[in-house]
Scaffold this motif. Structure first.
Motif, mmCIF file in Angstrom:
data_model
loop_
_atom_site.group_PDB
_atom_site.id
_atom_site.type_symbol
_atom_site.label_atom_id
_atom_site.label_comp_id
_atom_site.label_asym_id
_atom_site.label_seq_id
_atom_site.Cartn_x
_atom_site.Cartn_y
_atom_site.Cartn_z
ATOM 1 N N LEU A 154 20.688 11.559 -9.342
ATOM 2 C CA LEU A 154 20.700 11.621 -7.889
ATOM 3 C C LEU A 154 19.813 10.512 -7.325
ATOM 4 O O LEU A 154 18.585 10.580 -7.429
ATOM 5 C CB LEU A 154 20.175 12.978 -7.401
ATOM 6 N N PRO A 155 20.406 9.472 -6.726
ATOM 7 C CA PRO A 155 19.581 8.426 -6.113
ATOM 8 C C PRO A 155 18.903 8.938 -4.850
ATOM 9 O O PRO A 155 19.474 9.723 -4.092
ATOM 10 C CB PRO A 155 20.596 7.330 -5.793
ATOM 11 N N GLU A 156 17.678 8.477 -4.643
ATOM 12 C CA GLU A 156 16.866 8.870 -3.490
ATOM 13 C C GLU A 156 16.623 7.661 -2.595
ATOM 14 O O GLU A 156 16.402 6.548 -3.088
ATOM 15 C CB GLU A 156 15.524 9.422 -3.977
ATOM 16 N N ASN A 157 16.646 7.872 -1.284
ATOM 17 C CA ASN A 157 16.305 6.799 -0.346
ATOM 18 C C ASN A 157 14.809 6.523 -0.401
ATOM 19 O O ASN A 157 14.003 7.401 -0.160
ATOM 20 C CB ASN A 157 16.737 7.180 1.068
ATOM 21 N N PRO A 158 14.396 5.288 -0.742
ATOM 22 C CA PRO A 158 12.971 4.978 -0.900
ATOM 23 C C PRO A 158 12.259 4.817 0.447
ATOM 24 O O PRO A 158 12.884 4.638 1.485
ATOM 25 C CB PRO A 158 12.979 3.655 -1.668
ATOM 26 N N PRO A 159 10.918 4.826 0.407
ATOM 27 C CA PRO A 159 10.134 4.573 1.619
ATOM 28 C C PRO A 159 10.065 3.086 1.909
ATOM 29 O O PRO A 159 10.448 2.248 1.093
ATOM 30 C CB PRO A 159 8.751 5.116 1.252
ATOM 31 N N GLY A 160 9.551 2.761 3.082
ATOM 32 C CA GLY A 160 9.352 1.360 3.430
ATOM 33 C C GLY A 160 8.801 1.225 4.833
ATOM 34 O O GLY A 160 9.034 2.077 5.689
ATOM 35 N N ALA A 161 8.065 0.168 5.056
ATOM 36 C CA ALA A 161 7.594 -0.149 6.403
ATOM 37 C C ALA A 161 8.557 -1.085 7.110
ATOM 38 O O ALA A 161 8.557 -1.179 8.336
ATOM 39 C CB ALA A 161 6.206 -0.789 6.331
ATOM 40 N N ALA A 162 9.392 -1.770 6.337
ATOM 41 C CA ALA A 162 10.412 -2.651 6.884
ATOM 42 C C ALA A 162 11.630 -2.586 5.974
ATOM 43 O O ALA A 162 11.505 -2.392 4.755
ATOM 44 C CB ALA A 162 9.897 -4.081 6.974
ATOM 45 N N PHE A 163 12.803 -2.741 6.566
ATOM 46 C CA PHE A 163 14.056 -2.630 5.821
ATOM 47 C C PHE A 163 14.936 -3.826 6.168
ATOM 48 O O PHE A 163 15.066 -4.195 7.338
ATOM 49 C CB PHE A 163 14.776 -1.328 6.165
ATOM 50 N N GLU A 224 0.081 7.901 9.892
ATOM 51 C CA GLU A 224 0.416 6.825 10.817
ATOM 52 C C GLU A 224 -0.698 5.775 10.853
ATOM 53 O O GLU A 224 -1.884 6.111 10.878
ATOM 54 C CB GLU A 224 0.648 7.388 12.217
ATOM 55 N N HIS A 225 -0.284 4.505 10.865
ATOM 56 C CA HIS A 225 -1.222 3.390 10.932
ATOM 57 C C HIS A 225 -0.756 2.405 12.002
ATOM 58 O O HIS A 225 0.428 2.332 12.335
ATOM 59 C CB HIS A 225 -1.287 2.654 9.589
ATOM 60 N N GLU A 226 -1.701 1.615 12.492
ATOM 61 C CA GLU A 226 -1.382 0.533 13.428
ATOM 62 C C GLU A 226 -2.417 -0.570 13.237
ATOM 63 O O GLU A 226 -3.614 -0.306 13.156
ATOM 64 C CB GLU A 226 -1.406 1.038 14.870
ATOM 65 N N ARG A 227 -1.930 -1.784 13.140
ATOM 66 C CA ARG A 227 -2.845 -2.921 13.007
ATOM 67 C C ARG A 227 -2.193 -4.151 13.633
ATOM 68 O O ARG A 227 -1.054 -4.500 13.298
ATOM 69 C CB ARG A 227 -3.179 -3.187 11.546
ATOM 70 N N ASP A 228 -2.922 -4.780 14.531
ATOM 71 C CA ASP A 228 -2.448 -6.001 15.183
ATOM 72 C C ASP A 228 -1.063 -5.822 15.786
ATOM 73 O O ASP A 228 -0.196 -6.715 15.710
ATOM 74 C CB ASP A 228 -2.439 -7.169 14.195
ATOM 75 N N GLY A 229 -0.829 -4.658 16.370
ATOM 76 C CA GLY A 229 0.441 -4.397 17.027
ATOM 77 C C GLY A 229 1.546 -3.912 16.113
ATOM 78 O O GLY A 229 2.645 -3.584 16.586
ATOM 79 N N LEU A 230 1.296 -3.863 14.810
ATOM 80 C CA LEU A 230 2.292 -3.378 13.859
ATOM 81 C C LEU A 230 1.992 -1.921 13.520
ATOM 82 O O LEU A 230 0.897 -1.601 13.046
ATOM 83 C CB LEU A 230 2.267 -4.217 12.577
ATOM 84 N N ALA A 231 2.953 -1.051 13.765
ATOM 85 C CA ALA A 231 2.805 0.371 13.451
ATOM 86 C C ALA A 231 3.666 0.714 12.243
ATOM 87 O O ALA A 231 4.794 0.233 12.113
ATOM 88 C CB ALA A 231 3.216 1.217 14.655
ATOM 89 N N TRP A 232 3.134 1.522 11.339
ATOM 90 C CA TRP A 232 3.910 1.967 10.185
ATOM 91 C C TRP A 232 3.384 3.322 9.718
ATOM 92 O O TRP A 232 2.346 3.792 10.161
ATOM 93 C CB TRP A 232 3.851 0.946 9.060
ATOM 94 N N VAL A 233 4.135 3.932 8.806
ATOM 95 C CA VAL A 233 3.778 5.232 8.258
ATOM 96 C C VAL A 233 3.565 5.091 6.759
ATOM 97 O O VAL A 233 4.417 4.545 6.048
ATOM 98 C CB VAL A 233 4.873 6.290 8.536
ATOM 99 N N GLU A 234 2.441 5.563 6.290
ATOM 100 C CA GLU A 234 2.143 5.590 4.854
ATOM 101 C C GLU A 234 2.668 6.888 4.260
ATOM 102 O O GLU A 234 2.396 7.978 4.758
ATOM 103 C CB GLU A 234 0.634 5.500 4.637
ATOM 104 N N ASP A 235 3.412 6.756 3.188
ATOM 105 C CA ASP A 235 3.982 7.923 2.501
ATOM 106 C C ASP A 235 2.915 8.528 1.596
ATOM 107 O O ASP A 235 2.906 8.308 0.388
ATOM 108 C CB ASP A 235 5.205 7.475 1.701
ATOM 109 N N ASP A 236 1.980 9.298 2.183
ATOM 110 C CA ASP A 236 0.785 9.703 1.442
ATOM 111 C C ASP A 236 0.880 11.068 0.769
ATOM 112 O O ASP A 236 -0.053 11.492 0.084
ATOM 113 C CB ASP A 236 -0.447 9.653 2.354
ATOM 114 N N HIS A 237 1.987 11.792 0.942
ATOM 115 C CA HIS A 237 2.154 13.115 0.349
ATOM 116 C C HIS A 237 1.023 14.065 0.749
ATOM 117 O O HIS A 237 0.656 14.958 -0.022
ATOM 118 C CB HIS A 237 2.261 13.051 -1.171
#
Length: 291
Positions: A154-163, A224-237
């Motif tokens: 079963l393939p799983e959709n991976p995490p990412g900050a950009a796609f 949730e993180h934000e730095r220099d105007g870039l927002a992303w989510v860390e998959d931290d479990h």
């Protein structure tokens, strides 16, 4: 061979489970899967074991398997779209690990686990390039691994900050599933990251997705993180599950007619901290059954 929508009928219903990987239980305050099962058997119906072949299985995974309790095998070291990754030594070790775990199926993030040659402890994970040309190589790898092991993959959709790529993540994996004639593992937290990165609503793309191929779901916390105007989510479990993740999970559970398992990924948190997550996941399952 029968098609997947026939084969899925033979897969067991595992219910709620918890994840682990080599050494996860050694961290201070980390989850003891066996203790969770003793205290809340409904929340630890199975153990999803993250496997990097060069590391093998740790004591927690081996002890679980020795009890004969249900498992799934989550690979952490295979680029499905790279034929050179399927070397004989790796496949032999995978088959030996399957003999120990007796997993209900194999699963794992269908992305880039390493760049260049596979190396111990590399653990790079990037999403696939979401272009039509990337579908066939990944599907071929899924079929190859299924045939080499005798297990559903079963393939799983991976995490990412950009796609990167023109396809929506759900459309890409629907195409992969059809080409490989396989089921899917939908990670709700990873999908929430994709939707946010693309500026989309949490349930965007749900209408035409291959819901009858979804066998397993993942629910996990994200920071949730934000730095220099870039927002992303860390998959931290962690235990802070984003509202978008819960919304996706609820909608997915209602639609996935062949759903067999839900993993709450929370391996580095205490039992007291994770119980509310399992309670909410169980409530969503109960609502599906009542509908």
């Amino acid at each position: 061979m029968p098609g997947f929508l026939d084969r899925v009928q033979a897969l067991p219903t595992l219910g709620l489970g918890v994840s682990t990987e080599y050494g996860a239980g050694r961290a201070d305050g980390a989850l003891d899967p066996a203790a969770l099962r003793r205290e809340h058997v409904d929340y630890a119906g199975f153990l999803e074991v993250g496997v990097e072949i060069v590391k093998g299985l740790d004591g927690d995974a081996r002890a679980w398997a020795e009890q004969g309790w249900a498992t799934t095998y989550h690979f952490l070291d295979i680029n499905l779209d790279e034929p050179e990754d399927f070397d004989d030594a790796w496949l032999d070790a995978v088959r030996a690990t399957i003999e120990l775990l007796r997993p209900a199926w194999l699963c794992g993030d269908a992305g880039l686990w390493h760049f260049g040659a596979r190396d111990r402890g590399h653990m790079l994970l990037l999403p696939p390039v979401l272009e039509p040309e990337a579908v066939a190589p990944m599907a071929e790898g899924i079929v190859r691994l299924r045939e080499a092991t005798g297990c559903e993959v079963l393939p799983e959709n991976p995490p990412g900050a950009a796609f990167v790529g023109e396809l929506h993540l759900l459309e890409f994996f629907a195409r992969v599933a059809e080409a490989a004639d396989t089921g899917l593992l939908l990670d709700c937290a990873h999908l929430a990251m994709f939707q946010r990165a693309r500026g989309l609503a949490p349930l965007a793309g749900f209408g035409d997705f291959a819901w009858d191929r979804v066998v397993e779901l993942h629910i996990a916390g994200g920071r949730e993180h934000e730095r220099d105007g870039l927002a992303w989510v860390e998959d931290d479990h962690g235990v802070a599950v984003l509202p978008d993740t819960w919304a996706i999970a609820e909608a997915a559970i209602a639609r996935a007619s062949n759903l067999r398992a839900i993993v709450v990924e929370c391996e580095r948190n205490s039992i007291a901290e994770v119980v509310p997550l399992f309670e909410r996941a169980r409530a969503l399952l109960a609502g599906r059954e009542e509908a």
